[in-house]
Design a protein around this motif. Structure first.
Motif, PDB file in Angstrom:
ATOM      1  N   MET A  20       0.835  -1.193   0.000  1.00 32.35           N
ATOM      2  CA  MET A  20       0.000   0.000   0.000  1.00 32.35           C
ATOM      3  C   MET A  20       0.874   1.248   0.000  1.00 32.35           C
ATOM      4  O   MET A  20       2.009   1.235   0.455  1.00 32.35           O
ATOM      5  CB  MET A  20      -0.942  -0.016   1.189  1.00 32.35           C
ATOM      6  CG  MET A  20      -0.294   0.195   2.517  1.00 32.35           C
ATOM      7  SD  MET A  20      -1.557   0.278   3.771  1.00 32.35           S
ATOM      8  CE  MET A  20      -0.816  -0.770   4.986  1.00 32.35           C
ATOM      9  N   ARG A  21       0.317   2.318  -0.534  1.00 37.28           N
ATOM     10  CA  ARG A  21       1.027   3.592  -0.585  1.00 37.28           C
ATOM     11  C   ARG A  21       0.974   4.255   0.785  1.00 37.28           C
ATOM     12  O   ARG A  21      -0.017   4.138   1.508  1.00 37.28           O
ATOM     13  CB  ARG A  21       0.373   4.522  -1.605  1.00 37.28           C
ATOM     14  CG  ARG A  21       0.443   4.025  -3.005  1.00 37.28           C
ATOM     15  CD  ARG A  21      -0.215   5.065  -3.933  1.00 37.28           C
ATOM     16  NE  ARG A  21      -0.573   4.437  -5.176  1.00 37.28           N
ATOM     17  CZ  ARG A  21      -1.804   4.148  -5.559  1.00 37.28           C
ATOM     18  NH1 ARG A  21      -2.819   4.464  -4.811  1.00 37.28           N
ATOM     19  NH2 ARG A  21      -2.039   3.560  -6.701  1.00 37.28           N
ATOM     20  N   THR A  22       2.037   4.999   1.104  1.00 38.97           N
ATOM     21  CA  THR A  22       2.073   5.763   2.348  1.00 38.97           C
ATOM     22  C   THR A  22       2.757   7.101   2.097  1.00 38.97           C
ATOM     23  O   THR A  22       3.530   7.241   1.151  1.00 38.97           O
ATOM     24  CB  THR A  22       2.853   5.026   3.461  1.00 38.97           C
ATOM     25  OG1 THR A  22       4.201   4.852   3.046  1.00 38.97           O
ATOM     26  CG2 THR A  22       2.231   3.705   3.810  1.00 38.97           C
ATOM     27  N   GLU A  35      -1.726   6.264   5.355  1.00 39.60           N
ATOM     28  CA  GLU A  35      -1.687   4.987   4.631  1.00 39.60           C
ATOM     29  C   GLU A  35      -2.883   4.853   3.707  1.00 39.60           C
ATOM     30  O   GLU A  35      -3.971   5.360   3.985  1.00 39.60           O
ATOM     31  CB  GLU A  35      -1.694   3.815   5.624  1.00 39.60           C
ATOM     32  CG  GLU A  35      -0.461   3.756   6.489  1.00 39.60           C
ATOM     33  CD  GLU A  35      -0.465   2.570   7.442  1.00 39.60           C
ATOM     34  OE1 GLU A  35      -1.515   1.908   7.601  1.00 39.60           O
ATOM     35  OE2 GLU A  35       0.591   2.308   8.020  1.00 39.60           O
ATOM     36  N   GLU A  36      -2.660   4.139   2.622  1.00 40.70           N
ATOM     37  CA  GLU A  36      -3.730   3.850   1.669  1.00 40.70           C
ATOM     38  C   GLU A  36      -4.819   3.032   2.364  1.00 40.70           C
ATOM     39  O   GLU A  36      -4.534   2.111   3.119  1.00 40.70           O
ATOM     40  CB  GLU A  36      -3.144   3.071   0.491  1.00 40.70           C
ATOM     41  CG  GLU A  36      -4.104   2.777  -0.607  1.00 40.70           C
ATOM     42  CD  GLU A  36      -3.431   2.099  -1.793  1.00 40.70           C
ATOM     43  OE1 GLU A  36      -4.013   2.154  -2.873  1.00 40.70           O
ATOM     44  OE2 GLU A  36      -2.347   1.505  -1.629  1.00 40.70           O
ATOM     45  N   VAL A 108      -2.371   9.376  -1.636  1.00 34.74           N
ATOM     46  CA  VAL A 108      -2.215   7.978  -1.237  1.00 34.74           C
ATOM     47  C   VAL A 108      -3.400   7.128  -1.698  1.00 34.74           C
ATOM     48  O   VAL A 108      -3.237   6.006  -2.146  1.00 34.74           O
ATOM     49  CB  VAL A 108      -2.026   7.901   0.295  1.00 34.74           C
ATOM     50  CG1 VAL A 108      -2.263   6.521   0.835  1.00 34.74           C
ATOM     51  CG2 VAL A 108      -0.639   8.362   0.683  1.00 34.74           C
ATOM     52  N   ASN A 109      -4.597   7.681  -1.622  1.00 34.55           N
ATOM     53  CA  ASN A 109      -5.795   6.899  -1.930  1.00 34.55           C
ATOM     54  C   ASN A 109      -6.310   7.045  -3.352  1.00 34.55           C
ATOM     55  O   ASN A 109      -7.000   6.154  -3.839  1.00 34.55           O
ATOM     56  CB  ASN A 109      -6.915   7.245  -0.945  1.00 34.55           C
ATOM     57  CG  ASN A 109      -6.654   6.667   0.412  1.00 34.55           C
ATOM     58  OD1 ASN A 109      -6.652   5.454   0.580  1.00 34.55           O
ATOM     59  ND2 ASN A 109      -6.379   7.512   1.386  1.00 34.55           N
TER      60      ASN A 109
END
Length: 141
Positions: A20-22, A35-36, A108-109
């Motif tokens: 996941m992206r952060t 966090e995603e 991120v999302n």
């Protein structure tokens, strides 16, 4: 031959095990890691931010939301997006920190969505400009 299969298996696994992206930001003197979220978590957040929508983005009443613009909006909504933050944290933050926090959340999302919008808009424009289809504002024959 066995080594080759192992390498191929590792490559295949690496392609599908994306993390996941952060993003890290400082907010009100606190270091936060954004966090995603999973789709179900985003749906839950939408439901908390806009109760009348019941989690459906299409049912958000933007007119009612715009009527709430003010500092209370920040105090009410930011802790929903970031449960570790309190109203006092929001009160002690600089406007630039609020902007950075919300930007990080969106990046991120929704960075994938932002990347897709450009090409999708191009496809729509190409589809609209098909031969035989008059463009808006062009004289009719």
């Amino acid at each position: 031959m066995a080594m080759r299969r192992k390498r191929e298996k590792k490559r295949k696994k690496a392609r599908f095990s994306r993390k996941m992206r952060t993003k890290s930001v400082t907010f009100g003197g606190k270091k936060l890691r954004v966090e995603e979220s999973r789709i179900s978590e985003l749906e839950e957040i939408v439901g908390k931010l806009f109760p009348e929508s019941k989690g459906k983005i299409t049912d958000i009443n933007l007119d009612a939301f715009m009527g709430q613009i003010g500092f209370d909006l920040f105090y009410d909504k930011i802790p929903v997006l970031f449960p570790g933050l309190t109203v006092d944290d929001v009160k002690n933050a600089y406007p630039s920190e609020i902007e950075a926090l919300l930007e990080a959340f969106l990046d991120v999302n929704f960075s994938g969505v932002k990347k897709l919008i450009g090409p999708l808009m191009n496809l729509l424009q190409i589809g609209i400009a098909q031969p035989g289809t008059p463009l808006a504002g062009s004289p009719q024959k």
